[in-house]
Design a protein around this motif. Sequence first.
Motif, mmCIF file in Angstrom:
data_model
loop_
_atom_site.group_PDB
_atom_site.id
_atom_site.type_symbol
_atom_site.label_atom_id
_atom_site.label_comp_id
_atom_site.label_asym_id
_atom_site.label_seq_id
_atom_site.Cartn_x
_atom_site.Cartn_y
_atom_site.Cartn_z
ATOM 1 N N ALA A 166 57.117 73.690 40.601
ATOM 2 C CA ALA A 166 58.226 73.113 41.369
ATOM 3 C C ALA A 166 59.177 74.206 41.843
ATOM 4 C CB ALA A 166 58.970 72.080 40.526
ATOM 5 N N LEU A 167 59.514 75.158 40.969
ATOM 6 C CA LEU A 167 60.391 76.258 41.373
ATOM 7 C C LEU A 167 59.733 77.108 42.459
ATOM 8 C CD1 LEU A 167 61.816 77.397 37.911
ATOM 9 C CD2 LEU A 167 63.049 76.206 39.753
ATOM 10 N N TYR A 168 58.457 77.361 42.305
ATOM 11 C CA TYR A 168 57.714 78.136 43.298
ATOM 12 C C TYR A 168 57.687 77.393 44.637
ATOM 13 C CZ TYR A 168 53.847 80.722 45.426
ATOM 14 O OH TYR A 168 53.072 81.460 46.268
ATOM 15 N N GLN A 169 57.360 76.108 44.582
ATOM 16 C CA GLN A 169 57.319 75.284 45.794
ATOM 17 C C GLN A 169 58.690 75.251 46.459
ATOM 18 O OE1 GLN A 169 56.068 71.231 45.138
ATOM 19 N NE2 GLN A 169 57.053 70.523 46.995
ATOM 20 N N ASP A 170 59.725 75.128 45.666
ATOM 21 C CA ASP A 170 61.084 75.058 46.198
ATOM 22 C C ASP A 170 61.446 76.346 46.933
ATOM 23 O OD1 ASP A 170 63.473 73.601 46.522
ATOM 24 O OD2 ASP A 170 64.412 74.742 44.909
ATOM 25 N N GLU A 171 60.951 77.456 46.445
ATOM 26 C CA GLU A 171 61.236 78.739 47.079
ATOM 27 C C GLU A 171 60.396 78.945 48.342
ATOM 28 O OE1 GLU A 171 60.952 83.450 46.067
ATOM 29 O OE2 GLU A 171 61.474 82.072 44.448
ATOM 30 N N ILE A 172 59.136 78.591 48.273
ATOM 31 C CA ILE A 172 58.220 78.813 49.396
ATOM 32 C C ILE A 172 58.484 77.831 50.536
ATOM 33 C CG2 ILE A 172 55.786 78.848 50.087
ATOM 34 C CD1 ILE A 172 56.717 81.189 48.263
ATOM 35 N N ALA A 173 58.705 76.571 50.194
ATOM 36 C CA ALA A 173 58.930 75.533 51.215
ATOM 37 C C ALA A 173 60.090 74.651 50.784
ATOM 38 C CB ALA A 173 57.663 74.698 51.391
#
Length: 158
Positions: free
Chosen positions: A27-34
């Motif tokens: 979720a943190l990765y997704q939030d940063e990428i998109a």
Amino acid sequence: MSDKKNTPKQKSVARLRKISRVLAFQALYQDEIAPEQDDNRWTRLFELYCDTSEMISGEERQAIIEFSKLLVEGYHDRHVEVDDLILKALDKSRTIARLSPIERNILRMAAYEIRFVQTPRAIVISEALNLSNQFGDKGSSNFVNGVLDKITSTPEEA
């Protein structure tokens, strides 16, 4: 002499928290990428995972979602403090922005859990290293271990 083996309940909690950490990292990765503005995006991600996994009961599903949200929302609520902890643990030549998104978000989640959740540090570091090995590059786990060691040896400010 006490028996130090984990009980079935402890193993179950550990399994659910392991799943929660993977989902929180994603979720943190997704939030940063998109990045999105929708605050329910994490809950949808967590629910989607739990709904598609046949090995998760309703009670376990709720525990996974709650712990995942604790980590993600906790980081977002304290992102300035957490990023400052990481920055202080980095070599002077590095910045948080120059870290890979994978390392950056594993460190953010682990640093938050170390400082603000009552999880034993050894468990948090072990789980962060597992995530680094699973998702990161070849030297990722060594780097993450070094940064988290510095964070855990830094005294908490009063």
